[in-house]
Scaffold this motif. Structure first.
Motif, PDB file in Angstrom:
ATOM      1  N   GLY A  66       0.811  -1.213   0.000  1.00 26.92           N
ATOM      2  CA  GLY A  66       0.000   0.000   0.000  1.00 26.92           C
ATOM      3  C   GLY A  66       0.840   1.256   0.000  1.00 26.92           C
ATOM      4  O   GLY A  66       0.380   2.330   0.382  1.00 26.92           O
ATOM      5  N   GLN A  67       2.098   1.137  -0.429  1.00 23.36           N
ATOM      6  CA  GLN A  67       2.983   2.306  -0.465  1.00 23.36           C
ATOM      7  C   GLN A  67       3.124   2.802  -1.907  1.00 23.36           C
ATOM      8  O   GLN A  67       2.864   2.063  -2.854  1.00 23.36           O
ATOM      9  CB  GLN A  67       4.354   1.926   0.123  1.00 23.36           C
ATOM     10  N   ASP A  68       3.564   4.047  -2.036  1.00 25.27           N
ATOM     11  CA  ASP A  68       3.676   4.654  -3.357  1.00 25.27           C
ATOM     12  C   ASP A  68       4.829   3.998  -4.137  1.00 25.27           C
ATOM     13  O   ASP A  68       5.992   4.115  -3.735  1.00 25.27           O
ATOM     14  CB  ASP A  68       3.930   6.167  -3.168  1.00 25.27           C
ATOM     15  N   PRO A  69       4.527   3.337  -5.258  1.00 22.44           N
ATOM     16  CA  PRO A  69       5.611   2.662  -5.996  1.00 22.44           C
ATOM     17  C   PRO A  69       6.590   3.639  -6.633  1.00 22.44           C
ATOM     18  O   PRO A  69       7.698   3.264  -7.018  1.00 22.44           O
ATOM     19  CB  PRO A  69       4.872   1.869  -7.076  1.00 22.44           C
ATOM     20  N   ASP A  70       6.181   4.926  -6.720  1.00 20.70           N
ATOM     21  CA  ASP A  70       7.006   5.882  -7.466  1.00 20.70           C
ATOM     22  C   ASP A  70       7.901   6.766  -6.601  1.00 20.70           C
ATOM     23  O   ASP A  70       8.544   7.680  -7.134  1.00 20.70           O
ATOM     24  CB  ASP A  70       6.102   6.770  -8.334  1.00 20.70           C
ATOM     25  N   VAL A  71       7.942   6.535  -5.278  1.00 14.30           N
ATOM     26  CA  VAL A  71       8.826   7.392  -4.461  1.00 14.30           C
ATOM     27  C   VAL A  71      10.271   7.127  -4.886  1.00 14.30           C
ATOM     28  O   VAL A  71      10.581   6.033  -5.392  1.00 14.30           O
ATOM     29  CB  VAL A  71       8.647   7.165  -2.923  1.00 14.30           C
ATOM     30  N   PRO A  72      11.174   8.117  -4.674  1.00 15.38           N
ATOM     31  CA  PRO A  72      12.545   7.941  -5.175  1.00 15.38           C
ATOM     32  C   PRO A  72      13.187   6.642  -4.665  1.00 15.38           C
ATOM     33  O   PRO A  72      12.970   6.219  -3.539  1.00 15.38           O
ATOM     34  CB  PRO A  72      13.275   9.168  -4.637  1.00 15.38           C
ATOM     35  N   PHE A  73      13.966   6.090  -5.538  1.00 18.46           N
ATOM     36  CA  PHE A  73      14.645   4.827  -5.277  1.00 18.46           C
ATOM     37  C   PHE A  73      15.841   5.047  -4.331  1.00 18.46           C
ATOM     38  O   PHE A  73      16.564   6.025  -4.445  1.00 18.46           O
ATOM     39  CB  PHE A  73      15.099   4.279  -6.635  1.00 18.46           C
ATOM     40  N   VAL A  74      16.017   4.141  -3.367  1.00 23.22           N
ATOM     41  CA  VAL A  74      17.165   4.222  -2.445  1.00 23.22           C
ATOM     42  C   VAL A  74      18.140   3.098  -2.805  1.00 23.22           C
ATOM     43  O   VAL A  74      17.730   1.941  -2.935  1.00 23.22           O
ATOM     44  CB  VAL A  74      16.710   4.022  -0.975  1.00 23.22           C
ATOM     45  N   HIS A  75      19.398   3.452  -2.963  1.00 17.38           N
ATOM     46  CA  HIS A  75      20.401   2.418  -3.280  1.00 17.38           C
ATOM     47  C   HIS A  75      21.102   1.980  -1.988  1.00 17.38           C
ATOM     48  O   HIS A  75      21.692   2.805  -1.301  1.00 17.38           O
ATOM     49  CB  HIS A  75      21.429   2.976  -4.265  1.00 17.38           C
ATOM     50  N   PRO A  76      21.073   0.694  -1.658  1.00 20.20           N
ATOM     51  CA  PRO A  76      21.757   0.268  -0.427  1.00 20.20           C
ATOM     52  C   PRO A  76      23.279   0.349  -0.572  1.00 20.20           C
ATOM     53  O   PRO A  76      23.801   0.309  -1.683  1.00 20.20           O
ATOM     54  CB  PRO A  76      21.316  -1.191  -0.270  1.00 20.20           C
ATOM     55  N   THR A  77      23.946   0.458   0.554  1.00 28.25           N
ATOM     56  CA  THR A  77      25.408   0.487   0.553  1.00 28.25           C
ATOM     57  C   THR A  77      25.913  -0.914   0.868  1.00 28.25           C
ATOM     58  O   THR A  77      25.734  -1.408   1.978  1.00 28.25           O
ATOM     59  CB  THR A  77      25.926   1.481   1.612  1.00 28.25           C
ATOM     60  N   LEU A  78      26.505  -1.541  -0.119  1.00 32.91           N
ATOM     61  CA  LEU A  78      26.943  -2.928   0.043  1.00 32.91           C
ATOM     62  C   LEU A  78      28.281  -3.157  -0.656  1.00 32.91           C
ATOM     63  O   LEU A  78      28.580  -2.511  -1.654  1.00 32.91           O
ATOM     64  CB  LEU A  78      25.940  -3.879  -0.606  1.00 32.91           C
ATOM     65  N   SER A  79      29.016  -4.122  -0.140  1.00 39.13           N
ATOM     66  CA  SER A  79      30.232  -4.541  -0.818  1.00 39.13           C
ATOM     67  C   SER A  79      29.833  -5.516  -1.921  1.00 39.13           C
ATOM     68  O   SER A  79      28.894  -6.285  -1.751  1.00 39.13           O
ATOM     69  CB  SER A  79      31.148  -5.228   0.195  1.00 39.13           C
ATOM     70  N   ILE A  80      30.544  -5.510  -3.036  1.00 32.33           N
ATOM     71  CA  ILE A  80      30.195  -6.432  -4.116  1.00 32.33           C
ATOM     72  C   ILE A  80      30.456  -7.878  -3.688  1.00 32.33           C
ATOM     73  O   ILE A  80      29.715  -8.787  -4.034  1.00 32.33           O
ATOM     74  CB  ILE A  80      30.959  -6.104  -5.429  1.00 32.33           C
ATOM     75  N   ALA A  81      31.509  -8.083  -2.936  1.00 35.01           N
ATOM     76  CA  ALA A  81      31.844  -9.470  -2.599  1.00 35.01           C
ATOM     77  C   ALA A  81      32.461  -9.561  -1.218  1.00 35.01           C
ATOM     78  O   ALA A  81      32.968  -8.573  -0.688  1.00 35.01           O
ATOM     79  CB  ALA A  81      32.809 -10.027  -3.632  1.00 35.01           C
TER      80      ALA A  81
END
Ligand code: B12
Ligand code: SF4
Length: 576
Positions: free
Chosen positions: A157-172
């Motif tokens: 029930g949340q707005d699908p269009d709110v700005p996208f958040v990119h998580p902070t993760l190490s690739i490996a």
């Protein structure tokens, strides 16, 4: 399919889980060939001590977690028992992410959820969701076929269009070669988008996302700003771009370069891109952009096994040109294609080996659900209905009937191909040191360099010196005399240019030798299997900022060596 969730009755607590381990072992749920490691599984697997070892988290789960407003627990690589324990906490929604070869694991997890937490709504997602009729094969409430963030937001029930958040993760995590951990934390993960418009007939990432590209970061500025934030948080300027064909959007890549030059912040990137997109962007521009690794699907030599993306491309020339500029090339090829026979398949193996790329991936042609190839094979009655999904991992059996490759003959070809590449071209580690050194020499030889190229040259210099330390191990564990001679000659050339190693460097090399000897013993007595640790990350719903509040890593029972590096990284990595 039964339960639904509306805004009035919104679930607050979600469990998002990957499938359970152990991985890469023969048991009721999996196969020993299905290793949870990218390179050791399908790139450097024949390279013995020199195989590149590292693990990737189930990134999709973190992307979902940071982009919804709910209390979320992400359970990565749980054991079956650990998953059961978590279920007892009574989540509103249990999301299970899986791929086709892990179908049985997902089915078992759904069964356990119904049994232990019957009130939970079960949502299936990831590429396994594309399996025909999966909603009837697994007892669940919803199946998400395609992009998940927008779906989950709408579902909650949340707005699908709110700005996208990119998580902070190490690739490996737990990166090592010869048993020697890579220095420092791994590169940052960057996912500018999912999907690819090219729609090559075998490609499930393109078809799964509807042969469309869904951009999370649609402009060069957005990519730069996100990269800058992540780099500042983790203190690392290197990124692995997990995007099927990053250079396909030429303009975005150009704008990213312009942003870096404007801010004088010169990140480096590893990425996947098709040969046509690499060529259109230009090798010189790649150097300026800081691309130091590119994964290219060359697939096969002749027109029959090739695709539009490789039309008019001289693969060997392009590979050489990239390596001359210091860009590490991973060339990917597909074996046991429909036109392959026992007589002509060696031509394509020789083509891929002959490219002299730094790394080569060999994969068996696998018509995965949702692809055009799968539809075609189904229509022609070629799919092997008798082969359980656990075997659909592309490294042993063909999943379709191919008259030329019955029984286990496909596996023999693929193993022989990996071995040949290793024996002819030496270990990938040797090749990579050589490429990086070539990149330095190319830039150093230019009569003029602007600020950007000056930085790139210094980056090559640093990496050459860092990587050169491994050459004594390459020499010691060489596959043959050719590699031994090559590694020693390269070491001498580097010394000639940069001088003898310092005392500190000699000490580092001595420690690396000790670690390699320890790893050799470990492999001899306990095998070379490495199980990923269970990682639990909690995200609190928070109106202002959705951030991971805690992260714990539980070593898997069969892992013997210390895990402190992974645990430190995860703690840093989990602040979304
Ligand atoms: C990283 C990766 C891995 C990692 C695994 C990490 C892990 N912890 O599982 C490694 C390198 C170990 C790996 C191994 C293998 N992989 Co892999 N891997 C990838 C890769 C390159 C990136 C995945 C990723 O992070 N994408 C970015 C995120 C954001 O996208 P996403 O995961 O698709 O998630 C989105 C949606 O799918 C959805 N979603 C995902 N999960 C869920 C869950 C819920 C509840 C919901 C609602 C939505 C949802 O929402 C997300 C956001 O839109 C993909 C290719 C690709 N580019 O996607 C292949 C891919 C997933 N792998 C694949 C395969 C086949 C394998 C292997 C069998 C090896 C092989 N032969 O290729 C092994 C299996 C290992 C094992 N024992 O399970 C296939 C899957 C095919 C299929 N149809 O099932 C893919 C698509 C590559 C391909 N061949 O095209 N892999
Ligand atoms: S170019 Fe690569 S990512 Fe795009 S459809 Fe073809 S194989 Fe898939």
């Amino acid at each position: 399919m039964s339960k639904t969730t509306s805004q009035e009755n919104r679930p607050q607590r979600l469990l998002l889980s990957s499938v359970f381990g152990p991985f890469g072992v023969d048991d009721a749920y999996g196969r020993k060939e299905n290793i949870m490691e990218l390179f050791h599984n399908q790139v450097t697997k024949a390279q013995e001590m020199g195989s590149w070892r590292f693990q990737h988290r189930s990134f999709g789960l973190y992307f979902l977690a940071v982009n919804i407003n709910a209390d979320v627990t992400v359970l990565d690589f749980p054991t079956r028992k650990r998953f059961m324990r978590e279920l007892k906490k009574g989540y509103d929604v249990v999301g299970i992410s899986f791929i086709t070869p892990n179908f049985v694991k997902a089915k078992e997890m759904a069964r356990l959820t119904r049994q232990i937490s019957p009130e939970s709504t079960i949502v299936l997602g990831g590429h396994g969701a594309a399996i025909d009729g999966v909603e009837h094969l697994i007892d669940c409430d919803h199946v998400v076929k395609g992009e998940g963030i927008r779906w989950l937001r709408s579902f909650l029930g949340q707005d699908p269009d709110v700005p996208f958040v990119h998580p902070t993760l190490s690739i490996a995590e737990r990166q090592a070669i010869f048993g020697v951990p890579f220095p420092g934390p791994g590169a940052n993960l960057l996912v500018p988008g999912v999907g690819c418009v090219n729609g090559c007939k075998f490609c499930c990432t393109s078809h799964f996302f509807g042969r469309r590209y869904t951009a999370y970061l649609s402009t060069g500025k957005q990519v730069f700003d996100t990269a800058q934030r992540i780099a500042d948080e983790r203190g690392i300027d290197e990124f692995f771009i997990m995007d099927e064909n990053f250079l396909k959007d030429h303009q975005r890549a150009q704008d990213l370069l312009a942003e870096m030059e404007r801010h004088q912040r010169y990140f480096t990137f590893q990425l996947f891109s098709s040969a046509e997109a690499v060529t259109a962007f230009g090798v010189g521009n790649l150097v300026r952009l800081g691309v130091n690794f590119v994964w290219i699907g060359f697939e096969a030599s002749g027109r029959k096994g090739n695709f539009e993306k490789n039309k008019g491309i001289d693969a060997k020339r392009l590979t050489k040109e990239l390596r001359d500029r210091g860009i590490i090339v991973l060339a990917s090829g597909i074996l046991c294609q429909e036109h392959h026979t026992q007589e002509n398949i060696q031509t394509d193996i020789d083509f891929l080996v002959g490219l002299e790329a730094d790394l080569v991936q060999f994969m068996l042609l696998t018509p995965l659900p949702v692809t055009a190839l799968y539809q075609d094979h189904r229509r022609r009655g070629l799919l092997r209905q008798d082969l359980p999904f656990e075997e659909w991992h592309g490294q042993k059996y063909l999943t379709f009937r191919h008259p030329e490759f019955p029984g286990d003959s496909a596996e023999k070809w693929i193993m022989a191909a990996f071995r040949k590449d290793y024996e002819v071209n030496s270990s990938s580690m040797y090749r990579v040191v050589e490429t990086v050194f070539r990149g330095y020499r190319h830039l150093a030889a230019l009569p003029r360099r602007d600020a950007c190229l000056e930085v790139r040259m210094q980056q090559f210099r640093r990496r050459t010196l860092q990587y050169a330390g491994i050459l004594p191990l390459v020499t010691r564990y060489a596959v043959n005399e050719i590699e031994r001679a090559r590694a020693m000659a390269l070491d001498r050339e580097i010394v000639k240019l940069f001088g003898e190693p310092s005392m500190k460097e000699r000490l580092r090399r001595f420690i690396m030798l000790a670690l390699a000897m320890r790893w050799k013993l470990r492999c001899r007595f306990f095998g070379d299997g490495i199980q990923p640790s269970t990682i639990v990350t909690k995200f609190k719903s928070d109106a202002k900022n959705i951030a991971a509040v805690s992260s714990t890593i539980v070593p898997s029972p069969s892992v013997k060596e210390p895990l402190e590096t992974a645990s430190r990284k995860a703690a840093v990595a989990s602040h979304g």
